[in-house]
Design a protein around this motif. Structure first.
Motif, PDB file in Angstrom:
ATOM      1  N   THR A 545       0.817  -1.216   0.000  1.00 12.31           N
ATOM      2  CA  THR A 545       0.000   0.000   0.000  1.00 12.31           C
ATOM      3  C   THR A 545       0.852   1.268   0.000  1.00 12.31           C
ATOM      4  O   THR A 545       0.616   2.188  -0.777  1.00 12.31           O
ATOM      5  CB  THR A 545      -0.910   0.018   1.237  1.00 12.31           C
ATOM      6  N   LEU A 546       1.847   1.300   0.889  1.00  9.62           N
ATOM      7  CA  LEU A 546       2.658   2.510   1.000  1.00  9.62           C
ATOM      8  C   LEU A 546       3.436   2.783  -0.286  1.00  9.62           C
ATOM      9  O   LEU A 546       3.539   3.937  -0.720  1.00  9.62           O
ATOM     10  CB  LEU A 546       3.632   2.404   2.169  1.00  9.62           C
ATOM     11  N   ASN A 547       3.979   1.716  -0.891  1.00 14.49           N
ATOM     12  CA  ASN A 547       4.704   1.905  -2.154  1.00 14.49           C
ATOM     13  C   ASN A 547       3.765   2.366  -3.257  1.00 14.49           C
ATOM     14  O   ASN A 547       4.112   3.243  -4.050  1.00 14.49           O
ATOM     15  CB  ASN A 547       5.392   0.606  -2.566  1.00 14.49           C
ATOM     16  N   ALA A 548       2.580   1.757  -3.299  1.00 16.28           N
ATOM     17  CA  ALA A 548       1.610   2.132  -4.331  1.00 16.28           C
ATOM     18  C   ALA A 548       1.245   3.605  -4.196  1.00 16.28           C
ATOM     19  O   ALA A 548       1.191   4.343  -5.182  1.00 16.28           O
ATOM     20  CB  ALA A 548       0.369   1.261  -4.219  1.00 16.28           C
ATOM     21  N   ASP A 549       1.044   4.047  -2.937  1.00 16.92           N
ATOM     22  CA  ASP A 549       0.710   5.454  -2.702  1.00 16.92           C
ATOM     23  C   ASP A 549       1.858   6.350  -3.125  1.00 16.92           C
ATOM     24  O   ASP A 549       1.667   7.384  -3.770  1.00 16.92           O
ATOM     25  CB  ASP A 549       0.415   5.695  -1.216  1.00 16.92           C
ATOM     26  N   GLU A 550       3.066   5.944  -2.738  1.00 14.16           N
ATOM     27  CA  GLU A 550       4.227   6.790  -2.998  1.00 14.16           C
ATOM     28  C   GLU A 550       4.512   6.894  -4.493  1.00 14.16           C
ATOM     29  O   GLU A 550       4.854   7.961  -4.999  1.00 14.16           O
ATOM     30  CB  GLU A 550       5.428   6.223  -2.264  1.00 14.16           C
ATOM     31  N   LEU A 551       4.334   5.773  -5.179  1.00 14.62           N
ATOM     32  CA  LEU A 551       4.613   5.783  -6.613  1.00 14.62           C
ATOM     33  C   LEU A 551       3.403   6.256  -7.416  1.00 14.62           C
ATOM     34  O   LEU A 551       3.491   6.457  -8.623  1.00 14.62           O
ATOM     35  CB  LEU A 551       5.023   4.376  -7.079  1.00 14.62           C
ATOM     36  N   GLY A 552       2.294   6.405  -6.723  1.00 11.67           N
ATOM     37  CA  GLY A 552       1.081   6.863  -7.409  1.00 11.67           C
ATOM     38  C   GLY A 552       0.538   5.842  -8.390  1.00 11.67           C
ATOM     39  O   GLY A 552       0.032   6.196  -9.454  1.00 11.67           O
ATOM     40  N   ASN A 581       9.176  -4.192   7.195  1.00  8.29           N
ATOM     41  CA  ASN A 581      10.164  -3.472   6.386  1.00  8.29           C
ATOM     42  C   ASN A 581       9.749  -2.042   6.079  1.00  8.29           C
ATOM     43  O   ASN A 581       9.910  -1.561   4.964  1.00  8.29           O
ATOM     44  CB  ASN A 581      10.425  -4.206   5.075  1.00  8.29           C
ATOM     45  N   GLY A 582       9.157  -1.381   7.050  1.00 13.61           N
ATOM     46  CA  GLY A 582       8.762  -0.002   6.845  1.00 13.61           C
ATOM     47  C   GLY A 582       7.566   0.126   5.924  1.00 13.61           C
ATOM     48  O   GLY A 582       7.198   1.219   5.516  1.00 13.61           O
ATOM     49  N   GLY A 583       6.940  -0.996   5.594  1.00 14.25           N
ATOM     50  CA  GLY A 583       5.724  -0.949   4.784  1.00 14.25           C
ATOM     51  C   GLY A 583       5.961  -0.775   3.306  1.00 14.25           C
ATOM     52  O   GLY A 583       5.026  -0.704   2.525  1.00 14.25           O
ATOM     53  N   LYS A 584       7.238  -0.702   2.882  1.00 20.74           N
ATOM     54  CA  LYS A 584       7.504  -0.448   1.467  1.00 20.74           C
ATOM     55  C   LYS A 584       8.133  -1.682   0.824  1.00 20.74           C
ATOM     56  O   LYS A 584       9.348  -1.876   0.883  1.00 20.74           O
ATOM     57  CB  LYS A 584       8.417   0.760   1.302  1.00 20.74           C
ATOM     58  N   THR A 585       7.277  -2.521   0.250  1.00 21.80           N
ATOM     59  CA  THR A 585       7.762  -3.737  -0.398  1.00 21.80           C
ATOM     60  C   THR A 585       7.025  -3.948  -1.717  1.00 21.80           C
ATOM     61  O   THR A 585       6.072  -3.219  -2.019  1.00 21.80           O
ATOM     62  CB  THR A 585       7.537  -4.981   0.477  1.00 21.80           C
ATOM     63  N   ALA A 586       7.491  -4.941  -2.464  1.00 16.98           N
ATOM     64  CA  ALA A 586       6.825  -5.319  -3.709  1.00 16.98           C
ATOM     65  C   ALA A 586       7.010  -6.815  -3.901  1.00 16.98           C
ATOM     66  O   ALA A 586       7.896  -7.416  -3.268  1.00 16.98           O
ATOM     67  CB  ALA A 586       7.422  -4.545  -4.872  1.00 16.98           C
ATOM     68  N   LYS A 587       6.167  -7.419  -4.721  1.00 19.59           N
ATOM     69  CA  LYS A 587       6.290  -8.850  -4.983  1.00 19.59           C
ATOM     70  C   LYS A 587       6.238  -9.087  -6.489  1.00 19.59           C
ATOM     71  O   LYS A 587       5.413  -8.481  -7.183  1.00 19.59           O
ATOM     72  CB  LYS A 587       5.138  -9.628  -4.320  1.00 19.59           C
ATOM     73  N   ALA A 588       7.149  -9.964  -6.970  1.00 17.53           N
ATOM     74  CA  ALA A 588       7.146 -10.286  -8.401  1.00 17.53           C
ATOM     75  C   ALA A 588       7.638 -11.715  -8.575  1.00 17.53           C
ATOM     76  O   ALA A 588       8.104 -12.341  -7.609  1.00 17.53           O
ATOM     77  CB  ALA A 588       8.029  -9.307  -9.168  1.00 17.53           C
ATOM     78  N   SER A 730      -0.569   4.331   8.470  1.00 12.87           N
ATOM     79  CA  SER A 730       0.716   5.002   8.275  1.00 12.87           C
ATOM     80  C   SER A 730       1.860   3.999   8.371  1.00 12.87           C
ATOM     81  O   SER A 730       2.961   4.248   7.938  1.00 12.87           O
ATOM     82  CB  SER A 730       0.894   6.133   9.289  1.00 12.87           C
ATOM     83  N   PHE A 731       1.578   2.841   8.963  1.00 12.27           N
ATOM     84  CA  PHE A 731       2.577   1.771   8.964  1.00 12.27           C
ATOM     85  C   PHE A 731       2.485   0.929   7.704  1.00 12.27           C
ATOM     86  O   PHE A 731       3.343   0.118   7.434  1.00 12.27           O
ATOM     87  CB  PHE A 731       2.386   0.822  10.154  1.00 12.27           C
TER      88      PHE A 731
END
Lengths: 779, 252
Positions: A545-552, A581-588, A730-731
């Motif tokens: 979620t956090l990465n998606a928000d940050e990257l828009g 991990n600070g909430g900023k991850t991705a999976k591929a 926020s987490f």
């Protein structure tokens, strides 16, 4: 004797009598005033010290007035030319910042793998933007030495070994960084010697800090415009001097904000104490006040007598609070001193503290004076005639005793009284709503984050055992060894290997940043997706979620990663919650052979769940290089301290809520008895027992309590859930729902509140039994 | 005739140490069943205190009060309250009503404490009493919406609800105009005729003149006890004359 001396003596006598008659409540009021004064004084002292310390730090470090961060190609000569031609520039420099992932940084025994900061390495600057030691001097660093940001002071010890991607350094000290000190600044600078830096350069990505000092700070706006207009390097954020200042102020500023907020709460409680005792006193003295008015004393004269008492209490409280603030200020200044150093003009601080205390004193007196305004409404004739204040009580006429078949007479009278005097009971209701709210919300939050279903927010699937492999050499081989063992282990029903690597990702505005991507088969232990689904094809990626928000980015959109120097486009297949991990991850799922591997996670499910402990121990024994944990352990380790903190906070919240409810209920009931003593006398004369009268007050309390608890609980589950959800999101959690323990939240908490308030009611209404019929019925 | 109340050397004092002073200084009183007694005396003579002492609304410091054969000093607070509620009626100078109840509810209040199940019966009785005292149409009114005289009638209804052995009245007509006062006195007379003992504290010779017996008080003692023939609605002037003479005699 002179007239004013007589006056003083009279005040003295009145105040002394009055205080000795109500020692406990006087003391309580004083304590709250002292607490409020202390907090406000502390806040004032902190503000002065903080702003002073920031100024001193930024002056010594010569913080840049304008900073442009940049990644990618840089044309230094063009920048130099721009700096020379721009008349407002005093100094100019380009510094390097070597960004290395936290997983590659080990300070003593602790790793920065879970660290959310962008950690980087620099050499000491030559012209300005110096990194300072804890004495405020510019550090000169020798080969083999490492200076660590004060931010990591708890993670590292002086003289410890630090290992950065295999390179060993010795921690020689801690540094203050006027740019990146703040917790809110997302980067942290470590300091190494130029030689060590040159050796390390290949271990990470280089970012550039393009920095300017201006001759005159007021030219900043124009300079910023000129820089942009010149089309110079700008692949990264721009930060100016005022923003640095704010960043430095913000975390301590927030502490000051919290202190001020708490002091507002304390002042509110002090006001409630004063209000209820004062109203009760006015009721008690109603006839006397009438007499004083009748014999021609001015309202202001009468008021003076009452204000005098509170002036004494407020003065005593304020002085005590001011003294206490000196006791505690060292503790709170510690952080400011550590991060920012001493302030040059801390002597003003006490003066400001005193001003703050004076403010509290004035506020108390103003409030007392405000409550006493009702003196002017007291009619001398009525006061003399009835001895109690007249009240509009014509409410709730629909409730008739003659039509009541349901309720006990005392209960009926109690409820009717509350409904007839809603305004009077509103304060108590509000306090009870608030109390049950602050009892339930932290409790539910604790229950939620400590429940097993919370795993769903952690971005991990449901498995039994987890093996973490990181910061060791030959990771792939070691992982293979573990997998080999699992394959032949019949008690393991399935397993999956997930490798986390870092890549560069191109954000919307062309800025590159690093992203951690977990590669592997995500279908073995599926997680819940708030949108979309798990990545299945080579060109798909799922974002936290956090990465998606940050990257828009949302599901279905495209995203460019740089893999082995080549851009590769992925489509976003889904979005999930992750608070690790600070909430900023991705999976591929794509295959990648590059070496930027951060860690391995091997997860396994057991055929027989009862064997979890045994198997965990077995694997831990066999593979000493890896961290083996069962999943509950893992949650406890990852979130243990947060869960503990929330648990403590929730216990504290319950205690505070109960104390405030008891205090307010006692005072409120005392006031009510003072107000109602005529009615009490009537009831007694008519043959109602003391027990009946107590029962009526109990009924009032319980009625208000039930409404308060119901409303408080409703609020906790709506507004409270939203509030907690904002904190949790926020987490990195996307959707949030309370996992409620109904027994604790809907049975024990209300029972505790009811119990305390009823005890408070018994204490507060003990005076009702002493009301004498003869004092009210004789004319 | 049976005695409802016997007061035996009642002492009631206020203040402490050297400030101590007896408001009632060894008062002896007897009130018989169905008797109508008035108490007169200057302010501070102890009239109201005597009434509160006899009715068990205030504890005494010496002597004893026997109500219907029971020594009130040996009775606990709760039982004392029960006696006040079930055996005694009060009417005060000021309307002592609960401000958030309507007239009817105020009247049934003491009776309903024990018998909530009989609320219909109790309400019926209250309505009958209200009709008798001429305030039948006021039952749903708020206490601030009726006149002083009407309130005092309601107070009388309330006092009669439990068919008490005695009604105490502390200046029940003191705050009323003469017409209303007259009407209240008529009602009290009727109630007394029905067999309820009445004890009134009053300043008003005209009120006192209706009594069978008038006690004159001064400085905490009864200085004179004047007996009059039973009032039959005639010869009011003659009775008034006797009272006035006695008042002058004892110096009130």
């Amino acid at each position: 004797m002179k007239r004013h001396e007589q006056g003083c003596l009279m005040y003295n006598r009145i105040i002394r009598n009055d205080i000795s008659k109500s020692k406990l409540i006087t003391l309580t009021t004083m304590i709250f005033i002292a607490a409020a004064a202390m907090l406000v004084s502390l806040a004032a002292i902190l503000i002065v010290n903080l702003s002073g310390a920031i100024d001193t730090l930024m002056k010594r470090a010569e913080t840049p007035h304008f900073l442009q961060m940049h990644t990618g190609e840089i044309d230094t000569s063009r920048l130099t030319e721009f700096a020379q031609k721009n008349s407002s520039v005093d100094k100019f420099q380009v510094l390097e910042f070597l960004n290395i992932d936290g997983a590659q940084i080990k300070l003593g025994d602790s790793s920065l793998a879970d660290n959310v900061q962008d950690n980087g390495f620099s050499v000491q600057s030559e012209k300005f933007d110096f990194l300072l030691d804890l004495d405020g001097s510019i550090i000169s660093v020798s080969d083999g030495e490492l200076y660590v940001p004060v931010h990591y002071m708890n993670d590292a010890k002086l003289g410890d070994k630090a290992v950065i991607s295999g390179k060993e350094l010795t921690i020689a000290g801690f540094l203050r960084d006027s740019q990146m000190n703040s917790m809110l600044s997302s980067s942290k600078r470590f300091l190494v010697s130029a030689n060590d830096y040159a050796e390390m350069k290949s271990l990470g990505n280089t970012e550039y800090l393009i920095e300017f000092r201006l001759k005159d700070l007021s030219a900043l706006g124009a300079f910023e415009a000129a820089y942009t207009a010149a089309g110079l390097e700008a692949n990264g954020p721009t930060i100016t001097f005022p923003l640095f200042k704010m960043l430095n102020a913000i975390s301590d500023g927030m502490m000051i904000g919290v202190i001020l907020l708490v002091s507002v709460l304390v002042v509110a409680i002090a006001f409630l104490c004063i209000r209820f005792t004062l109203l009760a006193k006015i009721e008690d003295d109603y006839r006397e006040i009438g007499v004083m008015k009748a014999i021609g004393l001015r309202v202001s004269d009468i008021k003076k007598m009452y204000i005098a008492k509170y002036a004494v209490i407020a003065a005593a409280g304020s002085i005590t609070g001011f003294a206490l603030s000196f006791l505690f200020k060292g503790m709170l200044l510690e952080n400011i001193r550590l991060y920012m150093g001493e302030s040059d003009h801390s002597s003003f601080a006490s003066l400001f503290g005193m001003l703050g205390v004076l403010l509290i004193f004035i506020a108390i007196i103003a409030y007392v004076s405000g409550v006493l305004r009702r003196f002017s409404k007291i009619s001398a004739a009525e006061a003399l005639r009835f001895g109690v204040s007249p009240e509009k009580t014509a409410g709730a006429t629909y409730l008739r005793l003659s039509e009541n078949r349901l309720l006990n007479t005392n209960v009926f009278l109690g409820i009717k009284d509350v409904l007839a005097r809603k305004k009077l009971y509103a304060t108590m209701l509000l306090v009870l709503i608030l109390s049950s709210f602050i009892m339930i919300v932290p409790q539910n939050l604790y229950n939620t984050i400590s429940s097993k279903s919370f795993i769903e927010y952690m971005g991990i699937g449901s498995y039994d055992m987890r093996i973490d492999l990181q910061q060791t050499d030959r990771m792939p081989e070691k992982a293979a060894e573990i997998i080999q063992r699992m394959k032949s282990d019949s008690s393991i029903s399935k397993y999956a290997v997930l490798t986390t690597k870092t890549f560069r990702v191109k954000a919307e505005n062309g800025i590159q940043k690093s992203i951690k991507v977990e590669l592997g088969d995500h279908s073995v232990f599926p997680i819940a997706y708030s949108h979309g689904r798990a990545p299945a094809a080579e060109n798909e990626i799922a974002l936290s979620t956090l990465n998606a928000d940050e990257l828009g980015k949302t599901t279905g959109e495209h995203l460019t990663l740089i893999i082995d120097g080549e851009e590769k486009v992925f489509s976003v297949s889904g979005i999930y919650s992750d608070i690790t991990n600070g909430g900023k991850t991705a999976k591929a799922v794509f295959n990648d052979n590059s070496a930027n591997m951060l860690w391995f996670v091997i997860c396994a499910e057991l055929a027989n769940k009862a064997l979890v402990d045994e198997k965990t121990a077995e694997y831990a024994d066999r593979f000493t290089f890896a961290k083996v944990s069962d999943i509950e352990q893992f949650i406890a380790q990852t979130f243990g301290s947060t869960i503990d903190a929330v648990k403590k906070a929730s216990s504290a919240a319950i205690a505070v809520a109960l104390i405030i409810s008891v205090l307010v209920s006692v005072l409120f009931m005392k006031m009510l008895v003072a107000k109602d003593r005529y009615s009490i006398a009537v009831l007694k004369a008519l043959g109602f027992r003391n027990g009946d009268i107590h029962a009526q007050y109990m009924a009032r309390s319980i009625f208000v309590l039930i409404i308060g608890i119901v409303l408080g609980t409703l609020l906790a589950n709506t507004l409270g859930e939203k509030l907690a959800g904002t904190v949790i999101s926020s987490f990195g959690a996307s959707t949030f729902q309370f996992a409620v323990n109904p027994l604790a939240a809907y049975v024990f908490s209300p029972l505790m509140l009811i119990g305390s308030v009823l005890i408070a009611t018994i204490i507060g209404t003990s005076g009702a039994g002493q009301v004498k019929i003869s004092e009210h019925m004789k004319e | 005739m049976k005695k409802v109340i016997i007061g035996d050397r009642i002492v009631k004092s206020v203040g402490e140490g050297s400030d101590k002073r007896n408001i009632l200084d060894g008062v002896n009183v007897e009130i018989k069943e169905g008797e109508f007694v008035a108490v007169m005396g200057p302010s501070g003579s102890g009239k109201s205190t005597l009434m509160l002492a006899l009715s068990g609304a205030d504890r005494i410091d010496g002597g004893k009060v026997v109500f219907n054969g029971r020594d009130l000093s040996s009775v606990g607070e709760n039982e004392l309250a029960d006696i006040r509620r079930t055996k005694i009626g009060f009417v005060f100078q000021q309307p002592t009503m609960l401000r958030n109840l309507n007239i009817l509810d105020n009247i049934i209040l003491p009776s309903i404490r024990d018998n909530r199940k009989n609320v219909a019966k109790i309400t019926e009785k209250a309505r009958a009493l209200m009709k008798r005292t001429g305030i039948a149409e006021l039952e749903k009114r708020d206490i601030t919406q009726v006149s002083g005289g009407q309130l005092q009638r309601a107070g009388l209804c309330r006092a009669l609800m439990n068919s008490p052995a005695i009604i105490f009245g502390d200046e029940p007509t003191g705050a009323l105009n003469s017409k209303s006062a007259q009407e209240i006195m008529e009602l009290l007379g009727e109630i007394n005729t029905d067999g309820t003992a009445v004890m009134l504290v009053t300043h008003d010779a005209k009120v006192a003149a209706r009594a069978d017996r008038i006690m004159f008080m001064r400085d905490g003692t009864i200085v004179s006890d004047l007996k009059l023939p039973r009032y039959d609605g005639t010869n009011m002037n003659g009775r008034m004359e006797k009272v006035s003479v006695k008042m002058r005699e004892v110096g009130i």
